[in-house]
Scaffold this motif. Structure first.
Motif, PDB file in Angstrom:
ATOM      1  N   GLU A 122       0.048 -16.570   3.912  1.00 58.63           N
ATOM      2  CA  GLU A 122       1.429 -17.080   3.915  1.00 58.63           C
ATOM      3  C   GLU A 122       1.584 -18.219   4.937  1.00 58.63           C
ATOM      4  O   GLU A 122       2.356 -19.146   4.719  1.00 58.63           O
ATOM      5  CB  GLU A 122       2.427 -15.948   4.199  1.00 58.63           C
ATOM      6  N   MET A 128      14.554 -12.358   6.247  1.00 59.78           N
ATOM      7  CA  MET A 128      13.813 -11.485   7.167  1.00 59.78           C
ATOM      8  C   MET A 128      13.586 -12.254   8.455  1.00 59.78           C
ATOM      9  O   MET A 128      13.092 -13.375   8.434  1.00 59.78           O
ATOM     10  CB  MET A 128      12.467 -11.091   6.560  1.00 59.78           C
ATOM     11  N   LYS A 137       5.788  -6.371   7.595  1.00 60.10           N
ATOM     12  CA  LYS A 137       6.231  -6.392   8.994  1.00 60.10           C
ATOM     13  C   LYS A 137       5.179  -5.781   9.929  1.00 60.10           C
ATOM     14  O   LYS A 137       4.960  -6.274  11.043  1.00 60.10           O
ATOM     15  CB  LYS A 137       7.559  -5.630   9.112  1.00 60.10           C
ATOM     16  N   TRP A 143       2.549  -8.329  10.607  1.00 67.45           N
ATOM     17  CA  TRP A 143       3.068  -9.351  11.517  1.00 67.45           C
ATOM     18  C   TRP A 143       3.017  -8.833  12.955  1.00 67.45           C
ATOM     19  O   TRP A 143       2.535  -9.509  13.864  1.00 67.45           O
ATOM     20  CB  TRP A 143       4.505  -9.712  11.108  1.00 67.45           C
ATOM     21  N   LEU A 167      10.791 -23.145  -0.134  1.00 60.57           N
ATOM     22  CA  LEU A 167       9.555 -22.353  -0.188  1.00 60.57           C
ATOM     23  C   LEU A 167       9.772 -20.952   0.376  1.00 60.57           C
ATOM     24  O   LEU A 167       9.072 -20.008   0.039  1.00 60.57           O
ATOM     25  CB  LEU A 167       8.434 -23.028   0.607  1.00 60.57           C
ATOM     26  N   MET A 191       5.648 -15.677   0.442  1.00 57.95           N
ATOM     27  CA  MET A 191       6.079 -14.305   0.153  1.00 57.95           C
ATOM     28  C   MET A 191       6.262 -13.549   1.469  1.00 57.95           C
ATOM     29  O   MET A 191       5.638 -13.889   2.470  1.00 57.95           O
ATOM     30  CB  MET A 191       5.026 -13.609  -0.723  1.00 57.95           C
ATOM     31  N   PRO A 192       7.095 -12.509   1.445  1.00 52.77           N
ATOM     32  CA  PRO A 192       7.327 -11.767   2.689  1.00 52.77           C
ATOM     33  C   PRO A 192       6.019 -11.215   3.254  1.00 52.77           C
ATOM     34  O   PRO A 192       5.220 -10.645   2.519  1.00 52.77           O
ATOM     35  CB  PRO A 192       8.236 -10.621   2.243  1.00 52.77           C
ATOM     36  N   ILE A 193       5.815 -11.427   4.534  1.00 57.93           N
ATOM     37  CA  ILE A 193       4.652 -10.840   5.207  1.00 57.93           C
ATOM     38  C   ILE A 193       5.038  -9.420   5.617  1.00 57.93           C
ATOM     39  O   ILE A 193       6.138  -9.198   6.141  1.00 57.93           O
ATOM     40  CB  ILE A 193       4.284 -11.669   6.463  1.00 57.93           C
ATOM     41  N   ARG A 203      12.428 -16.618  -0.926  1.00 54.33           N
ATOM     42  CA  ARG A 203      12.319 -15.177  -1.177  1.00 54.33           C
ATOM     43  C   ARG A 203      12.285 -14.338   0.088  1.00 54.33           C
ATOM     44  O   ARG A 203      12.175 -13.114   0.014  1.00 54.33           O
ATOM     45  CB  ARG A 203      11.063 -14.884  -1.999  1.00 54.33           C
ATOM     46  N   CYS A 204      12.294 -14.984   1.246  1.00 50.21           N
ATOM     47  CA  CYS A 204      12.113 -14.160   2.444  1.00 50.21           C
ATOM     48  C   CYS A 204      12.837 -14.659   3.686  1.00 50.21           C
ATOM     49  O   CYS A 204      12.640 -14.102   4.766  1.00 50.21           O
ATOM     50  CB  CYS A 204      10.624 -13.993   2.739  1.00 50.21           C
ATOM     51  N   TRP A 216      11.474 -12.136  10.946  1.00 49.29           N
ATOM     52  CA  TRP A 216      10.153 -12.679  11.319  1.00 49.29           C
ATOM     53  C   TRP A 216       9.725 -13.826  10.396  1.00 49.29           C
ATOM     54  O   TRP A 216       9.022 -14.735  10.830  1.00 49.29           O
ATOM     55  CB  TRP A 216       9.094 -11.566  11.382  1.00 49.29           C
ATOM     56  N   MET A 217      10.181 -13.799   9.147  1.00 47.32           N
ATOM     57  CA  MET A 217       9.839 -14.896   8.246  1.00 47.32           C
ATOM     58  C   MET A 217      10.650 -16.148   8.600  1.00 47.32           C
ATOM     59  O   MET A 217      10.162 -17.269   8.505  1.00 47.32           O
ATOM     60  CB  MET A 217      10.084 -14.494   6.789  1.00 47.32           C
ATOM     61  N   LEU A 251       8.926 -17.739  11.356  1.00 50.66           N
ATOM     62  CA  LEU A 251       7.741 -18.470  10.873  1.00 50.66           C
ATOM     63  C   LEU A 251       8.163 -19.818  10.278  1.00 50.66           C
ATOM     64  O   LEU A 251       7.525 -20.844  10.525  1.00 50.66           O
ATOM     65  CB  LEU A 251       6.987 -17.635   9.829  1.00 50.66           C
TER      66      LEU A 251
END
Lengths: 285, 107
Positions: free
Chosen positions: A227, B89, A247, A250, B82, A243-245, B85-86, B91-92, B95
């Motif tokens: 990702e 969240m 948790k 992470w 991009l 896409m969601p990593i 979808r996240c 932590w995303m 990022l």
């Protein structure tokens, strides 16, 4: 529309067999007494491979101050495992790297994505653990299933991409059309070619790291690196969305106080240092 | 810019001066971001210290703050779709911000 796994395996019967040189390399390096000379003797049988290996070994990524001009010397300076992994990456990119006549995605960009994932996964892994050499290989190979599907099941993979382009995630599209994901297909090759267990796990579980029974730290690093490569737009996967990593993955590598920007800068820098050596820099870049 | 013992180098630091060997040949160029491999190479060659950029000028030193800010915003606009979808969240989202920042410093 959906094919059984058996049908997929059957249609993969013309998959290339494991190159002899890798078979011999695995055999030699599995011996506890293996030396730099043994590895050099195996690899130097293939001059093309040797030239590519030396180009990679001499790239700024490995930071050697003096050029290495033999495989034996590369083994001494960089370590046997490093050279073994380099040989594995280079060989696989050779076998599967040629661009198909009508690919459903940009194959060079896909290999750049794989290399980006490899660099990111190794860097992330090494923030907490020692030697990410194996993780690097896992990153290079994590999407090998896509390359196989694109090469050996072109019609079906076109259908997958059609569904994906209508807004469905790539994984869901693969399951809808093939009943399997590229990760499962990659695993078939990993078993057939008798890849080390941890490499097989990184290929098979990079989208659901919690399900692996082995090498959870390495699998998690590839899951995260995949990702990150997309976030930094290093190469281009056929699934462009990040896409969601998971948790817990992470949290395995990052604390809230970490300087994430510095880490990403390093990944970008190292990627640009190595993409030339693999012959993957885009013409307009 | 400051002098740093090779033994205390950390990946990610950026060289502020060329590193040369005894004969004056450049071993590693100014501006290189150090990786584990490069640091190991310097140690092997017996280099005792190098000049690195100080932490407050290690990134975007040449870029003025306002320009960098603009570039980060530009990158955020590129990355937002991009992350569709996240991005909810935490932590995303962090990022995405860090990626925008890293890309802005490079582009």
């Amino acid at each position: 529309m959906q094919k059984s796994l058996q049908a997929i395996i059957d249609s993969m019967s013309d998959l290339p067999s494991m190159p002899d040189i890798l078979e011999e390399l695995f055999r030699v390096t599995n011996k506890p007494t293996c030396s730099s000379k043994d590895v050099a003797r195996v690899l130097e049988k293939d001059q093309g491979l040797t030239a590519k290996l030396l180009r990679v070994a001499n790239s700024p990524f490995y930071g050697l101050s003096r050029k290495v001009d033999t495989v034996e010397r590369a083994c001494t300076v960089l370590g046997l495992n490093s050279v073994k992994n380099m040989a594995l990456s280079v060989t696989i990119m050779d076998v599967f790297g040629s661009v198909g006549a009508r690919s459903s995605f940009d194959v060079v960009e896909m290999w750049r994505h794989n290399l980006g994932c490899a660099v990111a996964a190794k860097t992330v892994f090494e923030t907490r653990f020692k030697s990410g050499d194996d993780v690097f290989v896992g990153g290079i190979l994590h999407d090998i299933g896509k390359i196989i599907l694109d090469t050996y099941m072109q019609d079906e993979y076109f259908d997958v991409m059609k569904v994906h382009n209508s807004g469905v995630t790539l994984l869901d599209s693969e399951i809808r059309v093939l009943g399997r994901t590229h990760a499962a297909v990659g695993r078939i090759l990993a078993r057939r070619w008798r890849f080390p267990e941890n490499v097989e796990a990184m290929i098979a579980f990079h989208h659901r790291p919690k399900d692996t029974k082995v090498a959870i730290e390495q699998v998690s690093a590839v899951h995260v690196g995949n990702e990150i490569a997309k976030a930094l737009m290093l190469g281009r996967s056929n699934e462009m969305l990040v896409m969601p990593i998971d948790k817990s993955c992470w949290d395995m590598f990052f604390n809230s106080g970490d300087d994430l920007v510095q880490l990403l800068l390093r990944i970008q820098e190292e990627f640009s240092q190595i993409e030339d050596a693999y012959g993957l820099r885009p013409k307009n870049g | 810019m400051r002098e740093q013992d090779t033994s205390n180098l950390v990946p990610g630091m950026r060289l502020a001066r060329d590193v040369k060997d005894a004969s004056g040949m450049v071993m590693v160029k100014e501006g290189t971001v150090l990786s584990d491999g490069i640091i190991a190479g310097l140690k092997r060659r017996g280099v005792s210290s190098v000049m690195v950029e100080a932490s407050d000028d290690k990134t975007g030193a040449a870029m003025d703050t306002a320009e960098l800010k603009d570039k980060i915003l530009e990158q955020m606009e590129i990355l937002r779709p991009l992350f569709s979808r996240c991005s909810n969240m935490e932590w995303m989202a962090s990022l995405m911000k860090a990626a925008a920042s890293a890309r802005a410093r490079r582009h």
